[in-house]
Design a protein around this motif. Structure first.
Motif, mmCIF file in Angstrom:
data_model
loop_
_atom_site.group_PDB
_atom_site.id
_atom_site.type_symbol
_atom_site.label_atom_id
_atom_site.label_comp_id
_atom_site.label_asym_id
_atom_site.label_seq_id
_atom_site.Cartn_x
_atom_site.Cartn_y
_atom_site.Cartn_z
ATOM 1 N N ASP A 139 15.802 74.233 104.320
ATOM 2 C CA ASP A 139 16.433 75.659 104.483
ATOM 3 C C ASP A 139 17.675 75.502 103.755
ATOM 4 O OD1 ASP A 139 18.635 74.427 106.421
ATOM 5 O OD2 ASP A 139 16.832 73.539 106.980
ATOM 6 N N GLU A 140 18.318 76.655 103.373
ATOM 7 C CA GLU A 140 19.460 76.533 102.773
ATOM 8 C C GLU A 140 20.579 76.023 103.307
ATOM 9 O OE1 GLU A 140 19.443 78.131 99.816
ATOM 10 O OE2 GLU A 140 17.359 78.466 99.795
ATOM 11 N N ALA A 141 20.765 76.148 104.575
ATOM 12 C CA ALA A 141 21.813 75.306 105.142
ATOM 13 C C ALA A 141 21.666 73.779 104.766
ATOM 14 C CB ALA A 141 21.910 75.515 106.564
ATOM 15 N N LEU A 142 20.437 73.166 104.683
ATOM 16 C CA LEU A 142 20.534 71.827 104.401
ATOM 17 C C LEU A 142 20.696 71.735 103.003
ATOM 18 C CD1 LEU A 142 19.513 68.907 105.129
ATOM 19 C CD2 LEU A 142 17.227 69.708 104.269
ATOM 20 N N VAL A 143 20.530 72.544 102.106
ATOM 21 C CA VAL A 143 20.693 72.184 100.616
ATOM 22 C C VAL A 143 22.099 72.257 100.553
ATOM 23 C CG1 VAL A 143 20.422 73.287 98.436
ATOM 24 C CG2 VAL A 143 18.519 73.021 99.924
ATOM 25 N N ASP A 144 22.777 73.205 101.090
ATOM 26 C CA ASP A 144 24.396 73.441 101.168
ATOM 27 C C ASP A 144 24.950 72.247 101.616
ATOM 28 O OD1 ASP A 144 24.403 75.728 99.684
ATOM 29 O OD2 ASP A 144 24.471 77.061 101.533
ATOM 30 N N GLY A 145 24.303 71.636 102.839
ATOM 31 C CA GLY A 145 25.055 70.440 103.415
ATOM 32 C C GLY A 145 24.809 69.326 102.425
ATOM 33 N N ALA A 146 23.712 69.052 101.879
ATOM 34 C CA ALA A 146 23.540 67.861 101.000
ATOM 35 C C ALA A 146 24.525 68.089 99.711
ATOM 36 C CB ALA A 146 22.110 68.118 100.461
ATOM 37 N N GLY A 147 24.819 69.201 99.466
ATOM 38 C CA GLY A 147 26.029 69.355 98.157
ATOM 39 C C GLY A 147 26.957 68.959 98.569
ATOM 40 N N GLY A 148 27.475 69.531 99.933
ATOM 41 C CA GLY A 148 28.725 68.954 100.453
ATOM 42 C C GLY A 148 28.916 67.556 100.692
ATOM 43 N N ILE A 149 27.669 66.949 101.207
ATOM 44 C CA ILE A 149 27.821 65.582 101.452
ATOM 45 C C ILE A 149 27.902 64.780 100.340
ATOM 46 C CG2 ILE A 149 26.388 63.413 102.372
ATOM 47 C CD1 ILE A 149 25.644 65.595 104.514
ATOM 48 N N LEU A 150 27.209 64.917 99.176
ATOM 49 C CA LEU A 150 26.969 64.175 97.905
ATOM 50 C C LEU A 150 28.446 64.320 97.256
ATOM 51 C CD1 LEU A 150 23.265 64.934 97.114
ATOM 52 C CD2 LEU A 150 24.252 62.670 97.794
ATOM 53 N N SER A 151 28.639 65.528 97.249
ATOM 54 C CA SER A 151 30.160 65.851 96.429
ATOM 55 C C SER A 151 31.234 64.937 97.187
ATOM 56 C CB SER A 151 30.252 67.232 96.087
ATOM 57 O OG SER A 151 30.538 68.001 97.421
ATOM 58 N N LEU A 165 20.697 62.237 94.894
ATOM 59 C CA LEU A 165 21.354 63.088 93.878
ATOM 60 C C LEU A 165 20.157 63.707 92.974
ATOM 61 C CD1 LEU A 165 24.136 60.748 92.750
ATOM 62 C CD2 LEU A 165 24.290 62.878 93.639
ATOM 63 N N ALA A 166 19.166 63.100 92.537
ATOM 64 C CA ALA A 166 18.021 63.730 91.888
ATOM 65 C C ALA A 166 17.466 64.631 92.554
ATOM 66 C CB ALA A 166 17.004 62.666 91.321
ATOM 67 N N ARG A 167 17.216 64.792 93.838
ATOM 68 C CA ARG A 167 16.578 65.669 94.489
ATOM 69 C C ARG A 167 17.477 66.886 94.787
ATOM 70 N NH1 ARG A 167 12.473 68.618 95.974
ATOM 71 N NH2 ARG A 167 11.927 69.398 97.988
ATOM 72 N N TYR A 168 18.619 66.695 95.040
ATOM 73 C CA TYR A 168 19.642 67.804 95.143
ATOM 74 C C TYR A 168 19.777 68.689 93.849
ATOM 75 C CZ TYR A 168 23.857 70.451 95.511
ATOM 76 O OH TYR A 168 24.484 71.703 95.612
ATOM 77 N N ALA A 169 19.860 67.861 92.793
ATOM 78 C CA ALA A 169 19.837 68.715 91.390
ATOM 79 C C ALA A 169 18.594 69.757 91.294
ATOM 80 C CB ALA A 169 19.778 67.591 90.358
ATOM 81 N N ASP A 170 17.344 68.991 91.656
ATOM 82 C CA ASP A 170 16.073 69.756 91.612
ATOM 83 C C ASP A 170 16.328 71.032 92.577
ATOM 84 O OD1 ASP A 170 15.248 68.110 89.726
ATOM 85 O OD2 ASP A 170 13.844 67.151 91.263
ATOM 86 N N ALA A 198 19.345 59.477 83.459
ATOM 87 C CA ALA A 198 18.254 60.499 83.869
ATOM 88 C C ALA A 198 18.991 61.391 84.767
ATOM 89 C CB ALA A 198 17.305 59.701 84.672
ATOM 90 N N LEU A 199 20.097 60.905 85.463
ATOM 91 C CA LEU A 199 20.638 61.816 86.364
ATOM 92 C C LEU A 199 21.509 62.656 85.782
ATOM 93 C CD1 LEU A 199 21.807 59.479 89.583
ATOM 94 C CD2 LEU A 199 20.251 61.646 89.602
ATOM 95 N N ARG A 210 22.858 68.112 83.583
ATOM 96 C CA ARG A 210 23.193 68.904 82.462
ATOM 97 C C ARG A 210 22.314 70.014 82.201
ATOM 98 N NH1 ARG A 210 24.247 63.933 79.647
ATOM 99 N NH2 ARG A 210 22.222 63.664 79.028
ATOM 100 N N ASP A 211 20.894 69.586 82.479
ATOM 101 C CA ASP A 211 19.981 70.802 82.778
ATOM 102 C C ASP A 211 20.089 71.940 83.639
ATOM 103 O OD1 ASP A 211 18.525 69.535 80.395
ATOM 104 O OD2 ASP A 211 17.264 68.595 81.943
ATOM 105 N N VAL A 212 20.623 71.598 84.764
ATOM 106 C CA VAL A 212 20.889 72.483 85.788
ATOM 107 C C VAL A 212 22.111 73.382 85.372
ATOM 108 C CG1 VAL A 212 21.555 72.738 88.366
ATOM 109 C CG2 VAL A 212 19.925 71.023 87.646
ATOM 110 N N LEU A 213 23.088 72.890 84.810
ATOM 111 C CA LEU A 213 24.399 73.457 84.543
ATOM 112 C C LEU A 213 24.276 74.206 83.339
ATOM 113 C CD1 LEU A 213 26.942 70.673 85.914
ATOM 114 C CD2 LEU A 213 26.695 73.087 86.784
ATOM 115 N N ASP A 214 23.208 73.895 82.450
ATOM 116 C CA ASP A 214 22.988 74.603 81.457
ATOM 117 C C ASP A 214 22.439 76.131 81.680
ATOM 118 O OD1 ASP A 214 24.449 73.006 79.669
ATOM 119 O OD2 ASP A 214 22.398 71.952 78.929
ATOM 120 N N GLN A 215 21.884 76.307 82.752
ATOM 121 C CA GLN A 215 21.486 77.677 83.262
ATOM 122 C C GLN A 215 22.414 78.564 83.253
ATOM 123 O OE1 GLN A 215 19.792 77.087 86.992
ATOM 124 N NE2 GLN A 215 18.174 75.757 86.524
ATOM 125 N N PRO A 216 22.218 79.579 82.472
ATOM 126 C CA PRO A 216 23.164 80.550 82.124
ATOM 127 C C PRO A 216 23.684 81.113 83.300
ATOM 128 C CG PRO A 216 21.152 81.073 80.597
ATOM 129 C CD PRO A 216 20.813 79.936 81.694
#
Length: 517
Positions: free
Chosen positions: A251-263, A286-291, A327-328, A333-339
């Motif tokens: 769920d979106e809340a988990l993805v947001d929470g994961a980003g908050g925890i990892l950052s 970190l790899a899974r969160y980037a995806d 690899a990370l 880089r790939d994710v942040l290169d998205q326009p």
């Protein structure tokens, strides 16, 4: 006592903490309560001097996490004597009001057990202090005594008082000792508080295997008003972050929470707790969160998390494998290169009055986007935004910066001193930033220097003196301003600096200035 009733206290007839908590509960529900609720009944008046204020709840948090607590054996003995002798409750309350609860909360119950005071005697004293206490340290010890002598019937009392962040630490421990569903009771308390209370309560959920607790930790429980870094390590491990992220459709809340925890873990390396280097599943998480972030919604919050993690990957933990690190880095880089991320940041700074402008600005700066026109537009609608001033300073030449400051800052209003403030409002912080730059650009900014020398902030006046001292030959009007400021300067060290400037300069007619004593 019925909810909302303000029962007079036997201790000095002041408002009790319990009555205060009941009133807040009636007004705002079970919690969290609004920030003004932290102004407690025994709070002394605070001088409006801008000096940092360290509430006792913050002191308790800092001491328990960073400096150790210490002990007070003499106080323990004195309080134990009062309890053993069944001294008047008011005398007990007044003695505890002068104590530091943290220094006696562990030793006092042990001393009472050694003296074989009855459980009922301890409970009656503790319950009276918790119900009738008007001083915070006395109420804290009342909660401690209820914790070592009470039972499940004290749940609501402990939850109610514990929702006041000042008492959350003591209430959480008491709930663990008195409740059959001890973990669920602390979980309920943790959701009622947001600052140091959240930290204290969540720390007592470490190792939980309750699915609801684990899910909450990952989505919300790690967040707090102090620093998410305090709870991110616990959330990642107790919540089993990496396993949760392996869900095919998180769920979106988990993805947001994961980003908050990892950052937060990325920021936490070298911070108040452990960081990514101590989290065993950091690399795959970190790899899974980037995806997931690369495939999911684009929000400023997620962009902020991605940028924070990317920065950390420039200097990863030494024990990470080089191949994993590269690899990370490539993944992020790939994710942040998205326009879409650039478009999102630029859209966020398009409206200078948008609520999310500051976060969008922070993201745009880290993306290296040219947003100077948007920042200037922001200052034109909110010249007190010191963060935006800080961003603008390195982007413009000196003349443009000082002209902008002279145009936008309310310089007459900023001539509001002298005083002894250390921390000012947004306009004062902006003035300090700009006047500090004047030291490297002598010849500019006389109106800014004039306002700085007359400001209530010590640091701002000091910056004004330094700026004028950088001139090869300060103008007569500047010297006159310093002379006038010296006459009313309340800070001895700054007065000496002003005197040095004046006595070290020659007057406009080539004659030395007389010393100012």
């Amino acid at each position: 006592m019925t909810p909302g009733e303000r029962k007079p206290s036997a201790a000095n007839e002041q408002l009790t903490f319990l009555a205060h908590a009941l009133s807040l509960s009636c007004l705002h529900g079970p919690g969290p309560w609004p920030p003004h609720a932290m102004d407690l009944p025994d709070e002394p008046p605070r001088p409006d001097d801008g000096k940092p204020h360290m509430p006792s709840v913050v002191m308790d948090g800092v001491r328990t996490h960073h400096f150790g607590v210490g002990s007070a054996p003499d106080t323990v003995q004195a309080v134990a004597d009062l309890l053993q002798e069944r001294a008047p409750r008011a005398a007990l309350h007044d003695r505890l009001a002068r104590a530091r609860a943290l220094e006696i909360c562990d030793d006092l119950p042990r001393e009472l057990a050694r003296r074989e005071l009855s459980r009922q005697q301890v409970y009656e004293a503790g319950h009276w202090l918790a119900e009738h206490g008007t001083r915070r340290e006395a109420v804290k010890i009342g909660i401690v005594l209820v914790g070592v002598s009470g039972d499940e019937r004290d749940r609501e009392l402990l939850l109610l008082l514990g929702t006041l962040e000042e008492f959350t630490l003591y209430a959480a421990v008491a709930l663990l000792r008195t409740q059959a569903d001890r973990e669920r009771a602390v979980f309920e308390l943790a959701r009622r508080v947001t600052a140091w209370g959240r930290i204290h309560a969540v720390e007592r959920l470490e190792g939980s295997d309750d699915p609801e607790v684990k899910a909450w930790l990952l989505r919300e429980g790690f967040r707090n008003d102090i620093m998410d870094e305090y709870l991110a390590p616990l959330a990642a491990t107790t919540g089993d972050l990496y396993s949760a992220l392996l869900d095919p459709e998180p769920d979106e809340a988990l993805v947001d929470g994961a980003g908050g925890i990892l950052s937060a873990l990325a920021r936490g390396d070298g911070g108040p707790t452990t960081g990514l280097g101590a989290y065993g599943d950091a690399v795959p998480a970190l790899a899974r969160y980037a995806d997931l972030a690369g495939q999911g919604q684009a929000t400023l919050q997620r962009l902020d998390h991605l940028l924070t993690i990317r920065r950390h990957l420039h200097k990863p933990p030494e024990h990470w494998l080089p191949g994993d690190v590269e690899a990370l880095r490539q993944r992020y880089r790939d994710v942040l290169d998205q326009p879409r991320w650039t478009e999102l940041a630029l859209a966020g700074v398009a409206d200078p009055e948008a609520p999310g402008f500051s976060l969008a600005q922070h993201c745009a700066n880290r993306l290296g986007l040219p947003i100077l026109p948007q920042l200037v537009a922001r200052l034109r609608v909110d010249s007190a935004d010191s963060y935006t001033w800080q961003s603008v300073i390195p982007m413009v030449d000196a003349g443009t910066l000082f002209a902008l400051a002279e145009e936008l800052l309310p310089l007459d209003d900023l001539a509001n001193g002298p005083g002894t403030r250390l921390i000012g409002d947004g306009h004062e912080q902006a003035l300090e930033l700009v006047v500090t730059e004047l030291e490297s650009h002598p010849g500019f900014g006389l109106p800014l220097i004039r306002a700085a020398l007359r400001n209530r902030g010590i640091r701002i006046r000091r910056a004004g003196v330094r700026a004028l001292r950088a001139w090869l030959e300060p103008p007569a009007e500047g010297v006159a301003w310093v002379r006038a400021a010296h006459a009313v300067e309340p800070d001895e060290e700054l007065r000496d600096a002003m005197n040095t400037l004046l006595t070290g300069r020659r007057g406009v007619n080539g004659e030395g200035s007389a010393p100012l004593h």
